[in-house]
Motif scaffolding. Structure first.
Motif, PDB file in Angstrom:
ATOM      1  N   GLN A   1      -4.085  -9.487  13.505  1.00 50.19           N
ATOM      2  CA  GLN A   1      -5.002  -8.468  14.006  1.00 50.19           C
ATOM      3  C   GLN A   1      -4.339  -7.488  14.963  1.00 50.19           C
ATOM      4  O   GLN A   1      -4.665  -6.292  14.978  1.00 50.19           O
ATOM      5  N   SER A   2      -3.384  -7.950  15.763  1.00 51.33           N
ATOM      6  CA  SER A   2      -2.787  -7.059  16.768  1.00 51.33           C
ATOM      7  C   SER A   2      -1.909  -5.987  16.145  1.00 51.33           C
ATOM      8  O   SER A   2      -1.472  -5.060  16.834  1.00 51.33           O
ATOM      9  N   LEU A   3      -1.664  -6.066  14.832  1.00 51.65           N
ATOM     10  CA  LEU A   3      -0.880  -5.043  14.135  1.00 51.65           C
ATOM     11  C   LEU A   3      -1.750  -3.913  13.593  1.00 51.65           C
ATOM     12  O   LEU A   3      -1.245  -3.016  12.921  1.00 51.65           O
ATOM     13  N   GLU A   4      -3.047  -3.934  13.890  1.00 52.10           N
ATOM     14  CA  GLU A   4      -3.958  -2.933  13.345  1.00 52.10           C
ATOM     15  C   GLU A   4      -3.499  -1.508  13.654  1.00 52.10           C
ATOM     16  O   GLU A   4      -3.572  -0.618  12.804  1.00 52.10           O
ATOM     17  N   ARG A   5      -3.001  -1.274  14.856  1.00 54.53           N
ATOM     18  CA  ARG A   5      -2.590   0.092  15.217  1.00 54.53           C
ATOM     19  C   ARG A   5      -1.332   0.542  14.490  1.00 54.53           C
ATOM     20  O   ARG A   5      -0.987   1.722  14.525  1.00 54.53           O
ATOM     21  N   HIS A   6      -0.656  -0.398  13.826  1.00 57.27           N
ATOM     22  CA  HIS A   6       0.537  -0.051  13.044  1.00 57.27           C
ATOM     23  C   HIS A   6       0.280  -0.213  11.545  1.00 57.27           C
ATOM     24  O   HIS A   6       1.226  -0.304  10.757  1.00 57.27           O
ATOM     25  N   ARG A   7      -0.965  -0.228  11.162  1.00 57.47           N
ATOM     26  CA  ARG A   7      -1.342  -0.495   9.778  1.00 57.47           C
ATOM     27  C   ARG A   7      -0.652   0.447   8.786  1.00 57.47           C
ATOM     28  O   ARG A   7      -0.270   0.034   7.688  1.00 57.47           O
ATOM     29  N   GLN A   8      -0.481   1.712   9.160  1.00 60.28           N
ATOM     30  CA  GLN A   8       0.141   2.676   8.253  1.00 60.28           C
ATOM     31  C   GLN A   8       1.650   2.486   8.159  1.00 60.28           C
ATOM     32  O   GLN A   8       2.304   3.148   7.339  1.00 60.28           O
TER      33      GLN A   8
END
Length: 459
Positions: free
Chosen positions: A88-95
């Motif tokens: 979940q903590s990777l959401e801001r790096h999803r792209q």
């Protein structure tokens, strides 16, 4: 051999070079050596002109054991997937993120377990003695060293290896993933202070004098060895001559590396402050964060473009009290389906992913022409083991199938992100991902070990 890299290909748009660069094929010549000049500012892309080419970079990060599967693997596939609790903590790096399911080294024994770390980046097959051999007798180079031999030649350090344990370990319990073309393990650095000093602290006059003396002594020894080999081969048969030829080539490579190191020793290191770095970390989390911060500095100053990291080793006995877990990592891996053990294992997994996201934040904060450093850096983050059953939690097995792997960054290098990609379990080689990553760096490798081509959909 299959791993040798083809010559520079000007038709590849990622290999396009500005015309105002100093010719990197200038050579130092003497009676017995022909050596490329070390990297100098006049050869940097964009110096003296508007066109700038940002070099690609690569980081490989190994994690021991396997995660709690049901908390790690997303339930959906494709671009519309929902990140799992662990990720979940990777959401801001999803792209800049791809999640993989179904990748493995399919020709490995399915229960190789803890022995697989030393084979992670080599993909070497055909040698079943995982417990007693590293990469030999099958000569095998790790994929990060192929990258280092191509994109690392213009940097002070073609590659660097870090691990929570020093050295190279022993077969079956490796503390490095990196191997040169002769299958020799490249040792890891454990101490953050040692890494920082190696990268950024200048040598004093006494150290410089000692380095020169070592260089002269080693060169003399190598000259003697080559002379003896030349005399010896006159009396040998064909097979022994070939062995001597292989040995001579290894000696020449060492000689060239010594010359290269000595040339760099006469150039100033980047001036970097250690302020804010926890160079004597007390916990594994602090160690990971400090090493990550130094790695960012190394990439930012172009001191190296290839880094490998083991943020844990197999049979890891560290207790992750950092995130409230008072049981060593190896014990959690043998969870036997116990809900408390699985809950604690998921806490450790998620805690480590939070550190990974922090690392990506640091890279993304560095602006480079046309984007940021994360977009120009590929990060593989993965596990060599599946301690569950397929994508279920199971009972704590030591399997090597259905491994947990992530790829982050590198969108400016042609990597397609934003999906959870599922491949055929036990049949899709992880080495195909290595081919894709090497191609993204401009290394025209067509195959690697059992990876017959790039991984579909990645680039």
């Amino acid at each position: 051999p299959w791993w040798l890299v083809k010559p520079f290909n000007p038709s590849n748009p990622r290999n396009t070079m500005p015309t105002n660069l100093m010719n990197r094929r200038n050579f130092l010549r003497s009676a017995c050596t022909v050596l490329p000049l070390p990297f100098i500012e006049a050869s940097m892309p964009g110096k003296g002109g508007a066109d700038k080419v940002v070099p690609g970079r690569m980081i490989t990060i190994f994690n021991p054991h396997g995660p709690a599967n049901e908390s790690w693997f997303p339930k959906e596939y494709g671009a519309g997937y929902k990140l799992s609790p662990t990720l979940q903590s990777l959401e801001r790096h999803r792209q800049e993120l791809t999640v993989f399911s179904g990748l493995c080294h399919p020709q490995y024994p399915s229960n190789a377990g803890h022995s697989i770390a030393s084979r992670m980046l080599t993909g070497v097959v055909g040698e079943p003695k995982l417990e007693t051999n590293y990469a030999s007798p099958v000569k095998s180079i790790s994929m990060d060293q192929i990258a280092a031999n191509n994109i690392g030649r213009d940097t002070r350090f073609p590659s660097l290896q870090v691990s929570c344990q020093e050295g190279s370990g022993v077969p079956g319990r490796s503390v490095t993933m990196s191997f040169n073309a002769n299958g020799v393990a490249l040792p890891s650095i454990r101490n953050p202070l040692d890494l920082f000093n190696r990268l950024f602290v200048p040598e004093d006059a006494r150290s410089a004098s000692a380095a020169k003396a070592r260089h002269m002594a080693r060169t003399s020894v190598l000259d003697t060895v080559l002379g003896q080999m030349k005399s010896l081969e006159k009396n040998l048969g064909h097979e022994d001559r070939q062995r001597i030829a292989d040995y001579q080539e290894s000696v020449r490579q060492v000689e060239q590396q010594l010359q290269r190191d000595y040339a760099w020793s006469k150039k100033d290191k980047p001036v970097v402050s250690s302020e804010g770095l926890e160079l004597e970390p007390k916990t594994r989390t602090d160690w990971v964060h400090t090493m990550n911060d130094i790695m960012v500095l190394a990439m930012r100053t172009d001191s190296t473009r290839v880094l490998s990291m083991m943020n844990g080793v197999e049979v890891d006995l560290y207790k992750w009290t950092d995130c409230g877990v008072d049981k060593h990592h190896h014990g959690l891996q043998h969870h036997n389906g116990n809900e408390k053990n699985l809950s604690d294992l998921q806490k450790v997994d998620a805690h480590k992913i939070t550190s990974l996201s922090r690392f990506c934040d640091k890279l993304a904060e560095v602006d480079v022409p046309g984007g940021n450093l994360l977009e120009h850096t590929m990060i593989w983050y993965g596990h060599g083991m599946n301690n569950g059953s397929g994508f279920k939690n199971g009972r704590g097995a030591h399997g090597t199938r259905d491994q947990a792997h992530l790829l982050l960054g590198g969108s400016k290098l042609g990597i397609n992100h934003g999906e959870h990609r599922k491949y055929t379990s036990d049949k899709t080689p992880l080495c195909s991902l290595w081919v894709s990553m090497l191609n993204g760096l401009g290394c025209p490798v067509e195959q690697f070990a059992d990876g017959d081509g790039p991984l579909s959909g990645v680039s």
